[in-house]
Design an enzyme around this catalytic site. Structure first.
Site, PDB file in Angstrom:
ATOM      1  N   ARG A 187       0.824  -1.218   0.000  1.00  0.00           N
ATOM      2  CA  ARG A 187       0.000   0.000   0.000  1.00  0.00           C
ATOM      3  C   ARG A 187       0.857   1.267   0.000  1.00  0.00           C
ATOM      4  O   ARG A 187       0.485   2.255  -0.635  1.00  0.00           O
ATOM      5  CB  ARG A 187      -0.936  -0.009   1.204  1.00  0.00           C
ATOM      6  CG  ARG A 187      -2.091  -0.954   0.964  1.00  0.00           C
ATOM      7  CD  ARG A 187      -3.070  -0.981   2.101  1.00  0.00           C
ATOM      8  NE  ARG A 187      -4.304  -1.620   1.654  1.00  0.00           N
ATOM      9  CZ  ARG A 187      -5.231  -2.117   2.457  1.00  0.00           C
ATOM     10  NH1 ARG A 187      -5.087  -2.035   3.763  1.00  0.00           N
ATOM     11  NH2 ARG A 187      -6.309  -2.669   1.970  1.00  0.00           N
ATOM     12  N   LYS A 238     -19.383 -18.213   0.439  1.00  0.00           N
ATOM     13  CA  LYS A 238     -20.841 -18.196   0.615  1.00  0.00           C
ATOM     14  C   LYS A 238     -21.581 -17.334  -0.396  1.00  0.00           C
ATOM     15  O   LYS A 238     -21.134 -16.251  -0.756  1.00  0.00           O
ATOM     16  CB  LYS A 238     -21.163 -17.662   2.009  1.00  0.00           C
ATOM     17  CG  LYS A 238     -20.763 -18.607   3.106  1.00  0.00           C
ATOM     18  CD  LYS A 238     -21.172 -18.015   4.431  1.00  0.00           C
ATOM     19  CE  LYS A 238     -21.008 -19.031   5.554  1.00  0.00           C
ATOM     20  NZ  LYS A 238     -21.431 -18.445   6.832  1.00  0.00           N
ATOM     21  N   GLY A 248      -9.892  -9.779  -1.267  1.00  0.00           N
ATOM     22  CA  GLY A 248      -8.749 -10.152  -0.432  1.00  0.00           C
ATOM     23  C   GLY A 248      -8.213 -11.533  -0.745  1.00  0.00           C
ATOM     24  O   GLY A 248      -7.028 -11.715  -1.033  1.00  0.00           O
ATOM     25  N   GLY A 267     -13.346  -4.279   0.241  1.00  0.00           N
ATOM     26  CA  GLY A 267     -14.736  -3.846   0.381  1.00  0.00           C
ATOM     27  C   GLY A 267     -15.186  -2.942  -0.748  1.00  0.00           C
ATOM     28  O   GLY A 267     -16.291  -3.091  -1.287  1.00  0.00           O
TER      29      GLY A 267
HETATM   30  P1  ADP Z   1     -12.651 -12.770  -1.558  1.00  0.00           P
HETATM   31  O1  ADP Z   1     -11.937 -12.415  -0.267  1.00  0.00           O
HETATM   32  O2  ADP Z   1     -11.685 -12.819  -2.709  1.00  0.00           O
HETATM   33  O3  ADP Z   1     -13.827 -11.892  -1.825  1.00  0.00           O
HETATM   34  P2  ADP Z   1     -14.195 -14.847  -0.297  1.00  0.00           P
HETATM   35  O4  ADP Z   1     -13.813 -14.306   1.044  1.00  0.00           O
HETATM   36  O5  ADP Z   1     -15.584 -14.682  -0.721  1.00  0.00           O
HETATM   37  O6  ADP Z   1     -13.196 -14.278  -1.418  1.00  0.00           O
HETATM   38  O7  ADP Z   1     -13.939 -16.417  -0.338  1.00  0.00           O
HETATM   39  C1  ADP Z   1     -12.701 -17.002  -0.055  1.00  0.00           C
HETATM   40  C2  ADP Z   1     -12.866 -18.236   0.794  1.00  0.00           C
HETATM   41  O8  ADP Z   1     -13.735 -19.190   0.185  1.00  0.00           O
HETATM   42  C3  ADP Z   1     -11.552 -18.938   0.966  1.00  0.00           C
HETATM   43  O9  ADP Z   1     -11.206 -18.928   2.340  1.00  0.00           O
HETATM   44  C4  ADP Z   1     -11.796 -20.346   0.456  1.00  0.00           C
HETATM   45  O10 ADP Z   1     -11.151 -21.351   1.238  1.00  0.00           O
HETATM   46  C5  ADP Z   1     -13.288 -20.464   0.571  1.00  0.00           C
HETATM   47  N1  ADP Z   1     -13.815 -21.528  -0.308  1.00  0.00           N
HETATM   48  C6  ADP Z   1     -13.764 -21.582  -1.637  1.00  0.00           C
HETATM   49  N2  ADP Z   1     -14.313 -22.723  -2.101  1.00  0.00           N
HETATM   50  C7  ADP Z   1     -14.721 -23.434  -1.021  1.00  0.00           C
HETATM   51  C8  ADP Z   1     -15.352 -24.691  -0.842  1.00  0.00           C
HETATM   52  N3  ADP Z   1     -15.680 -25.456  -1.881  1.00  0.00           N
HETATM   53  N4  ADP Z   1     -15.627 -25.081   0.425  1.00  0.00           N
HETATM   54  C9  ADP Z   1     -15.281 -24.301   1.468  1.00  0.00           C
HETATM   55  N5  ADP Z   1     -14.684 -23.094   1.366  1.00  0.00           N
HETATM   56  C10 ADP Z   1     -14.403 -22.657   0.128  1.00  0.00           C
END
Ligand code: ADP
Ligand code: MG
Length: 396
Positions: free
Chosen positions: A39, A197, A354, A377
């Site tokens: 950053r 999710k 992230g 965010g």
């Molecule tokens: P970002 O931070 O890029 O927006 P998210 O926080 O939404 O991404 O999602 C990342 C998380 O999703 C990771 O910790 C990853 O382990 C989890 N994840 C991805 N696929 C699965 C899965 N099939 N089952 C459980 N967790 C998962």
């Protein structure tokens, strides 16, 4: 081409002008040291340009969550030295007490860092008094912190109304990339949405189905969509209560002519730990005690072919539980395909989030994407189609 917001190119002569520059200096610390200076480095183009143009540069930033109270552990004085090293120029630190007098001693081309903006209780409330206190120190305002632009705080939004306001180089690069990816993208456009999710990305999915030609759903959230279509996902992470919402999104996609891609083969395991025994199966063959932890190789190959026919890609969320080997395979493979197509000049690729950035770094391809946003965010809110207050305040 004129941009919808003012940039450093619109500032005219800034010699001797006091320019308040909002940056994101919220770096992670370990044992009193900056553990990742990404950053800090990202601010260099704007700060160096303004100093070279003879401005008196006053950097504004928040650091941690002091909740409106002075906390010596969250003083930006801690960053003065590492920041000066990254800039390769001297940086003065200025406390809020007596700030006006200190600023008055600065000469054109000098750089100072003001104390943590969140030491003011009114910063996060966009309080008029705080805006006035900050505005009194400068003649012009530059917002270079896209990652903080989803918040309407005094230093990210209020100041833009109190002083002539401009986007910094980092902000400009981010807005350019996002505009190319979803504002006026070249079609066909593919979106990859993964992660844990559905519930955290409902607005993203709803916004995207109306704008992209291909929606590729992976990660844990794919399980919710599969379950909604009657697939037995065993012990997988799955939001069964969102089945109806998943169906609505599928229906909205169909109406909009957006093709939704769900995995048809998956990698499963009965234990969630590094390198457990795994099986690669059709989604209809998941056993009751198994978890879907990654998209399968056949689906990844088919998705690569989808990307080959697209001109634009926007990506948020990993395809699998990438932190735990071997469940990074699909994310890494698809990321490499996207990077190769970007290198060939056939794809504009923009990614953010992230965990997504961590996954692309793990795949070693982050610098081969057209643009990777480190704004968590703010990037997600932009993917939801929301107007970011810090950006809106810079409109011409
Ligand atoms: P970002 O931070 O890029 O927006 P998210 O926080 O939404 O991404 O999602 C990342 C998380 O999703 C990771 O910790 C990853 O382990 C989890 N994840 C991805 N696929 C699965 C899965 N099939 N089952 C459980 N967790 C998962
Ligand atoms: Mg995350």
């Amino acid at each position: 081409m004129t941009k919808p917001y003012r940039t450093l190119d619109d500032m005219g002569d800034v010699t001797g002008k006091r320019v308040l520059v909002r940056e994101d200096l919220n770096v992670p610390m370990a044992d009193g040291q900056v553990s990742d200076d990404t950053r800090l480095r990202a601010t260099v183009p704007t700060i160096a340009e303004l100093a070279d143009r003879g401005a008196i540069v006053l950097v504004l930033a928040h650091f941690g969550r002091p909740k409106g109270k002075r906390d010596p552990n969250l003083s930006l004085a801690l960053l003065t030295r590492p920041y000066a090293e990254v800039l390769g120029r001297p940086v003065r630190f200025i406390d809020w007490d007596g700030a006006a007098d200190s600023v008055a001693t600065l000469r054109p081309g000098e750089i100072a860092m003001l104390e943590n903006t969140r030491f003011f209780a009114g910063e996060e409330k966009n309080d008029g008094q705080v805006v006035e206190t900050m505005a009194a120190l400068g003649d012009l305002y530059v917002n270079d912190a896209f990652s903080a632009a989803h918040r309407a705080h005094a230093s990210t939004e209020g100041l833009a109304h109190a002083l002539p306001a401009f986007a910094g180089r980092q902000m400009e690069a981010e807005l350019d990339a996002l505009e190319k990816a979803l504002g006026k993208p070249e079609h066909p456009v593919a979106a990859v949405v993964g992660g844990a999710k559905v519930s955290t990305k409902l607005d993203v999915l709803k916004h995207l189905v109306a704008r992209v030609d291909h929606l590729i759903i992976g990660g844990g959230m794919a399980n919710t969509f599969l379950a909604a279509r009657g697939v037995n996902v065993g012990k997988s992470l799955c939001e069964h209560d969102l089945a109806e919402t998943a169906d609505e999104i599928m229906a909205a996609a169909e109406r909009a002519g957006c093709t939704v891609h769900l995995p048809y083969d998956v990698v499963v395991a009965t234990e969630f730990r590094p390198n457990p025994p795994t099986r690669t199966v059709n989604v209809h063959e998941v056993a009751g005690d198994e978890m879907i932890l990654d998209v399968g190789p056949a689906a990844v190959e088919a998705l690569g072919d989808v990307l080959k026919n697209c001109r634009t890609l926007v990506w948020n969320g990993p395809m699998g539980a990438f932190e735990t080997p071997p469940f990074d395979a699909a994310t890494v493979a698809l990321a490499r395909t996207a990077a190769a197509l970007t290198g060939d000049g056939s794809l504009v690729s923009v990614a953010g989030g992230g965990d997504t950035v961590a996954a692309l770094n793990q795949a070693g391809v982050a610098d081969r994407f057209t643009f990777v946003s480190t704004a968590g965010g703010a990037f997600l809110e932009w993917m939801e189609g929301r107007e970011l207050p810090g950006v809106a305040a810079l409109a011409r």
